[in-house]
Enzyme design. Structure first.
Site, short mmCIF file in Angstrom:
data_model
loop_
_atom_site.label_atom_id
_atom_site.label_comp_id
_atom_site.label_asym_id
_atom_site.label_seq_id
_atom_site.Cartn_x
_atom_site.Cartn_y
_atom_site.Cartn_z
N ARG A 242 0.72 -0.95 0.17
CA ARG A 242 -0.08 0.04 -0.36
C ARG A 242 1.05 1.37 -0.08
NH1 ARG A 242 -3.72 -2.58 -1.84
NH2 ARG A 242 -5.56 -2.96 -0.67
N HIS A 290 -0.21 -0.25 -10.01
CA HIS A 290 -0.99 -0.95 -9.50
C HIS A 290 -1.83 -2.15 -10.02
CE1 HIS A 290 -3.74 -1.04 -5.40
NE2 HIS A 290 -3.33 -1.90 -5.77
C1 GLV Z 1 -5.08 -5.49 -4.20
O1 GLV Z 1 -3.94 -4.02 -3.94
C2 GLV Z 1 -5.69 -6.29 -3.37
O2 GLV Z 1 -6.04 -5.68 -2.45
O3 GLV Z 1 -5.75 -6.96 -3.73
#
Ligand code: GLV
Length: 329
Positions: A242, A290
């Site tokens: 994160r 991401h």
């Molecule tokens: C992606 O960021 C997840 O939490 O699966």
């Protein structure tokens, strides 16, 4: 009591319809879930206060995709909030999910495989300095470099859940010395494991640091200048967990000082970042948007678990992959 399988669940009596709130789920997910659980009646919205009163009373589950839903306490029959990713930090913020409502997350093989691929790709890319090869190509330079095998370098992986464990094994198979960090130390063959109480020892001299931790109060900001200063000079950072694990203001100074040789960031505190975010234009930083475990997010990879959890809660049973609110994951 063991959790019944899909077939047993179908044989158990329950209501003819399962009303759910879809918070941002793309249509492909709804279709994949409906294929396994035709009883679903889908209501859409991010704010339960905007639903009609009669509808509020029917909803038993909220499925949440990358947003923080509002006013879930207005849903009296709510028995599960299902996050669609591995991380559920947004659902654990105060006042998002009422304390009595269980939160479930997705945890599966696809995520672990996808993350292991991502981590090996970027550790090797950094380790073998692929950037320099691209640069030499620009000037038609035929270069030869000298490099030790991976075994001469240590990768520290923060986290040892099922995703991180798989990444550790993959790095170890390539030949790296691998260290793993978890809340309580574990024993894993081929990996040197540390509990978080030995963080400094874990960090000391690592050539690559990979963050795959859940975001909790304890891990927020763990990637900071103090952490970087314990690593080998010129080491590399990968954050695929994160954005808030990283103190963003500490990154460029660590790169300028040479403590860090580069960073690969799949996540940022604010996503997507502004066009003028300094990380975009810094050649030492690669932003991967991401996408680390994007393949895991295919509707068909997630739908079986969601459908099963819907059947479980519709029959008054506990969903799978429950989040421990105390631990924060
Ligand atoms: C992606 O960021 C997840 O939490 O699966």
């Amino acid at each position: 009591m063991t959790t019944p399988g899909h077939k047993e669940l179908l044989e158990m009596n329950s209501a003819a319809r399962i009303d759910i709130l879809s918070c941002n789920l793309p249509l492909a997910y709804i279709s994949a879930i409906r294929a396994r659980c035709p009883e679903i009646i889908v209501h859409r919205g991010l704010d339960a206060a905007r639903l009609e009163k009669e509808i509020r009373g029917t909803i038993i589950a909220a499925l949440v995709w990358g947003v923080t839903p509002k006013n879930l306490d207005l849903l009296p029959a709510l028995t599960m909030v299902q996050g669609l990713g591995a991380g559920v930090d947004h659902l654990l913020e105060p006042d998002v999910v009422p304390p009595s409502v269980p939160i479930a997350r997705v945890s599966n093989e696809f995520q672990a495989i996808g993350m292991a691929e991502y981590v090996v790709l970027h550790v090797l890319r950094q380790d073998r300095n692929l950037e320099a090869i691209y640069e030499r190509r620009q000037s038609r330079q035929w270069g030869q470099g000298y490099l030790d095998h991976a075994g001469a370098r240590t990768v520290g992986v923060m986290g040892l859940g099922n995703i991180a464990h798989r990444a550790c094994n993959a790095l170890s198979a390539v030949g790296f010395e691998v260290r793993g960090l978890s809340q309580t130390a574990r024993e894993i063959e081929g990996i040197t494991c540390f509990g978080t109480g030995r963080l400094d020892e874990f960090l000391d001299g690592c050539h690559h640091l990979v963050c795959l931790l859940p975001l909790t109060r304890a891990t927020k900001g763990i990637l900071n200048s103090r952490t970087f200063n314990r690593l080998a000079n010129g080491s590399f950072l990968i954050n695929a967990a994160r954005g808030s694990h990283l103190v963003e203001a500490d990154l460029i100074p660590a790169l300028d000082s040479g403590r860090l040789g580069g960073a690969t960031l799949d996540v940022l505190t604010n996503e997507p970042p502004r066009h003028d975010h300094p990380f975009w234009s810094d050649p030492r930083i690669l932003l991967t948007g991401h996408s680390a475990i994007a393949s895991a997010l295919r509707p068909e990879n997630i739908a079986p678990l969601i459908a099963e959890n819907l059947y479980l809660v519709a029959r008054g049973l506990q969903p799978r992959n429950l989040v421990d609110r105390q631990r924060g994951y």
